[in-house]
Scaffold this motif. Structure first.
Motif, mmCIF file in Angstrom:
data_model
loop_
_atom_site.group_PDB
_atom_site.id
_atom_site.type_symbol
_atom_site.label_atom_id
_atom_site.label_comp_id
_atom_site.label_asym_id
_atom_site.label_seq_id
_atom_site.Cartn_x
_atom_site.Cartn_y
_atom_site.Cartn_z
ATOM 1 N N GLY A 145 0.810 -1.207 0.000
ATOM 2 C CA GLY A 145 0.000 0.000 0.000
ATOM 3 C C GLY A 145 0.843 1.257 0.000
ATOM 4 N N PHE A 146 1.822 1.323 0.908
ATOM 5 C CA PHE A 146 2.632 2.524 1.062
ATOM 6 C C PHE A 146 4.115 2.171 1.040
ATOM 7 N N GLY A 147 4.920 3.141 0.615
ATOM 8 C CA GLY A 147 6.360 2.963 0.619
ATOM 9 C C GLY A 147 6.941 3.207 2.003
ATOM 10 N N ILE A 148 8.259 3.365 2.074
ATOM 11 C CA ILE A 148 8.916 3.623 3.362
ATOM 12 C C ILE A 148 8.428 4.965 3.903
ATOM 13 N N HIS A 149 8.014 4.969 5.178
ATOM 14 C CA HIS A 149 7.511 6.188 5.809
ATOM 15 C C HIS A 149 7.535 5.997 7.322
ATOM 16 N N TYR A 150 7.314 7.077 8.043
ATOM 17 C CA TYR A 150 7.053 6.954 9.475
ATOM 18 C C TYR A 150 5.733 7.654 9.781
ATOM 19 N N ASP A 151 5.140 7.312 10.914
ATOM 20 C CA ASP A 151 3.866 7.901 11.333
ATOM 21 C C ASP A 151 4.119 8.960 12.402
ATOM 22 N N ASP A 152 3.169 9.891 12.529
ATOM 23 C CA ASP A 152 3.297 10.918 13.560
ATOM 24 C C ASP A 152 2.582 10.532 14.850
ATOM 25 N N HIS A 153 2.182 9.256 14.952
ATOM 26 C CA HIS A 153 1.610 8.730 16.187
ATOM 27 C C HIS A 153 2.053 7.274 16.339
ATOM 28 N N ASP A 154 2.118 6.799 17.570
ATOM 29 C CA ASP A 154 2.497 5.416 17.832
ATOM 30 C C ASP A 154 1.399 4.484 17.316
ATOM 31 N N VAL A 155 1.806 3.305 16.844
ATOM 32 C CA VAL A 155 0.819 2.355 16.320
ATOM 33 C C VAL A 155 1.104 0.947 16.820
ATOM 34 N N PHE A 156 0.019 0.207 16.999
ATOM 35 C CA PHE A 156 0.069 -1.242 17.124
ATOM 36 C C PHE A 156 -0.510 -1.820 15.840
ATOM 37 N N VAL A 157 0.127 -2.838 15.309
ATOM 38 C CA VAL A 157 -0.359 -3.525 14.122
ATOM 39 C C VAL A 157 -0.809 -4.918 14.547
ATOM 40 N N ILE A 158 -2.045 -5.266 14.208
ATOM 41 C CA ILE A 158 -2.595 -6.584 14.529
ATOM 42 C C ILE A 158 -2.852 -7.305 13.211
ATOM 43 N N GLN A 159 -2.086 -8.362 12.958
ATOM 44 C CA GLN A 159 -2.240 -9.106 11.716
ATOM 45 C C GLN A 159 -3.402 -10.080 11.857
ATOM 46 N N VAL A 160 -4.441 -9.889 11.048
ATOM 47 C CA VAL A 160 -5.654 -10.689 11.158
ATOM 48 C C VAL A 160 -5.622 -11.893 10.212
ATOM 49 N N ALA A 161 -5.256 -11.663 8.948
ATOM 50 C CA ALA A 161 -5.212 -12.742 7.958
ATOM 51 C C ALA A 161 -4.073 -12.467 6.984
ATOM 52 N N GLY A 162 -3.578 -13.520 6.346
ATOM 53 C CA GLY A 162 -2.432 -13.340 5.468
ATOM 54 C C GLY A 162 -1.199 -12.944 6.269
ATOM 55 N N ALA A 163 -0.211 -12.372 5.581
ATOM 56 C CA ALA A 163 1.037 -12.008 6.255
ATOM 57 C C ALA A 163 1.649 -10.789 5.584
ATOM 58 N N LYS A 164 2.459 -10.065 6.358
ATOM 59 C CA LYS A 164 3.166 -8.902 5.835
ATOM 60 C C LYS A 164 4.668 -9.067 6.107
ATOM 61 N N GLN A 165 5.489 -8.657 5.139
ATOM 62 C CA GLN A 165 6.940 -8.636 5.285
ATOM 63 C C GLN A 165 7.314 -7.249 5.808
ATOM 64 N N TRP A 166 7.633 -7.163 7.080
ATOM 65 C CA TRP A 166 7.938 -5.869 7.680
ATOM 66 C C TRP A 166 9.411 -5.525 7.558
ATOM 67 N N GLU A 167 9.690 -4.292 7.179
ATOM 68 C CA GLU A 167 11.052 -3.759 7.106
ATOM 69 C C GLU A 167 11.134 -2.552 8.035
ATOM 70 N N ILE A 168 12.067 -2.601 8.967
ATOM 71 C CA ILE A 168 12.226 -1.533 9.954
ATOM 72 C C ILE A 168 13.501 -0.758 9.638
ATOM 73 N N TYR A 169 13.365 0.559 9.500
ATOM 74 C CA TYR A 169 14.496 1.420 9.153
ATOM 75 C C TYR A 169 14.850 2.306 10.359
ATOM 76 N N GLY A 170 15.418 3.463 10.116
ATOM 77 C CA GLY A 170 15.906 4.303 11.192
ATOM 78 C C GLY A 170 14.815 5.120 11.866
#
Length: 411
Positions: A145-170
């Motif tokens: 959906g989106f490229g590399i970015h950061y959010d201006d608020h803290d988030v929790f991600v809850i994976q419901v179905a399928g899977a995501k390949q997460w990449e964590i940067y600086g």
């Protein structure tokens, strides 16, 4: 003014799911606003929150007014004209056709339309002392959906179905304020620090300002809930403290002098020095005058008032009528506060005390006789009108009915 804020329910159980195996104390000391945290293994409670079938039902059968759905593909937002009619209403067929073509379906603020998600958010609001929201993302296989970015608020991600390949940067240099969103081709993302797959039933915490990317992984669509924690900062608290103190500092009401903006000659240099001296003097006055208790009370009251209401069952109870022996319980996760504040008695010789109970959308005054009894009964979690010893039974009936109407009490 004194404030007592309370709520019932098992809010800690909701947080425990998101931060396992950490304790609440470990999470706030080691992770919150500091580093990414990932849970491992499938948490069964996730299955009860949301499902692919529920998303199918929402898209096919529910009302979809403007702004109730958006889409993104390959790091860019899809123009609304590609999935809405001319009047802005969502075109369901176009949504699914774009999904088939690789676009992510986004359902923002779905907790306002889904009772389970809303109850989930209310529980977390108690834990964080902050507003909580949900955005839902359904991404087709082989897409992001989106490229590399950061959010201006803290988030929790809850994976419901399928899977995501997460990449964590600086991390961004300093936590971002609200509105300091990531700017593509301007903000640095840093080097890739970690990469992992988030599987169904697993949860992930990402602090605001930490750059990341999450393309789909595998051959199935990915459905996940992003839970946004909309914290209030010390900067906002201090601004409110200055505003509150300014009511008692007359010099702050004076207009700024012309020399604050125009310094075209050395003759006006003294004006600049005078203005700085005034600034320093006012800062000292603010420090001496600002009230922590008054500012905290304002923040607490505003936080309670802005919480959304839950009124399921209230209409039936009010339509039936409330009898003296009808028992009510305090609804889970609903915030409230009992407040006492001095008010002038009108003759300038003294002050009376006003008693109120504050809850979502309302501030309800009550007599000094009723206030302590109501606070005790609500603190116990259950009450009926027959539990009270009051002279004004009409006031009691009105207060109990109002608390039912605004959702604090449920049959």
């Amino acid at each position: 003014m004194t404030v007592t804020t309370s709520a019932t329910g098992h809010a800690g159980d909701v947080l425990a799911m998101l931060i396992a195996p950490l304790t609440r104390e470990q999470f706030f000391a080691e992770c919150f606003e500091r580093r990414v945290h990932r849970t491992h293994g499938h948490h069964p409670a996730v299955d009860d929150l949301l499902s692919m079938d529920r998303i199918d039902e929402l898209i096919s059968d529910s009302e979809l007014p403007p702004n109730s759905l958006s889409m993104a593909k390959s790091g860019e937002s899809v123009p609304p004209a590609e999935y809405t009619f001319d009047n802005g209403i969502v075109d369901r067929g176009a949504v699914l056709d774009n999904f088939r073509d690789g676009a992510t379906i986004i359902l923002p603020q779905l907790h306002y339309a889904d009772g389970k998600l809303y109850q989930f958010c209310l529980a977390l609001e108690r834990e964080f002392g902050a507003r909580v929201q949900t955005n839902i993302y359904l991404t087709p296989p082989g897409s992001t959906g989106f490229g590399i970015h950061y959010d201006d608020h803290d988030v929790f991600v809850i994976q419901v179905a399928g899977a995501k390949q997460w990449e964590i940067y600086g991390d961004r240099d300093g936590l971002p304020y609200k509105g300091e969103s990531f700017r593509k081709d301007h903000d640095e993302t840093g080097e890739l620090r970690d990469s992992f797959v988030l599987n169904p039933g697993e949860c992930l915490y990402v602090p605001r300002g930490t750059a990341h990317r999450a393309p789909n992984h595998g051959t199935e669509p990915s459905l996940h809930i992003t839970v946004g924690i909309l914290v209030q900062t010390w900067a906002e608290f201090m601004l409110e403290a200055v505003a509150e103190a300014s009511l008692r500092i007359p010099d702050l009401r004076h207009s700024l002098p012309r020399s604050m903006f125009f310094n075209s000659s050395t003759a006006e240099g003294a004006g600049v020095a005078d203005n700085e001296a005034t600034f320093r003097r006012l800062i000292r006055q603010i420090a001496e005058t600002a009230s922590f208790d008054a500012t905290r009370a304002a923040f607490s009251g505003n936080f309670v008032r802005s919480q959304g209401t839950r009124t399921r069952g209230a209409l039936l109870a009010l339509a039936k009528g409330i009898a003296p022996d009808d028992r009510f319980t305090v609804r889970e996760h609903i915030l409230y506060s009992f407040e006492t504040a001095p008010v002038s008695d009108g003759d300038g010789e003294g002050e009376d005390v006003e008693h109120t109970i504050v809850l979502a959308g309302s501030s309800i005054p009550m007599s000094a006789n009723l206030a302590p009894q109501l606070q005790e009964r609500i603190g116990q979690g259950s009450l009926a009108m027959a539990d009270f010893a009051v002279e004004d039974e009409e006031e009691l009936a009105d207060i109990i009915g109002t608390l039912v109407a605004y959702g604090l009490l449920r049959p």
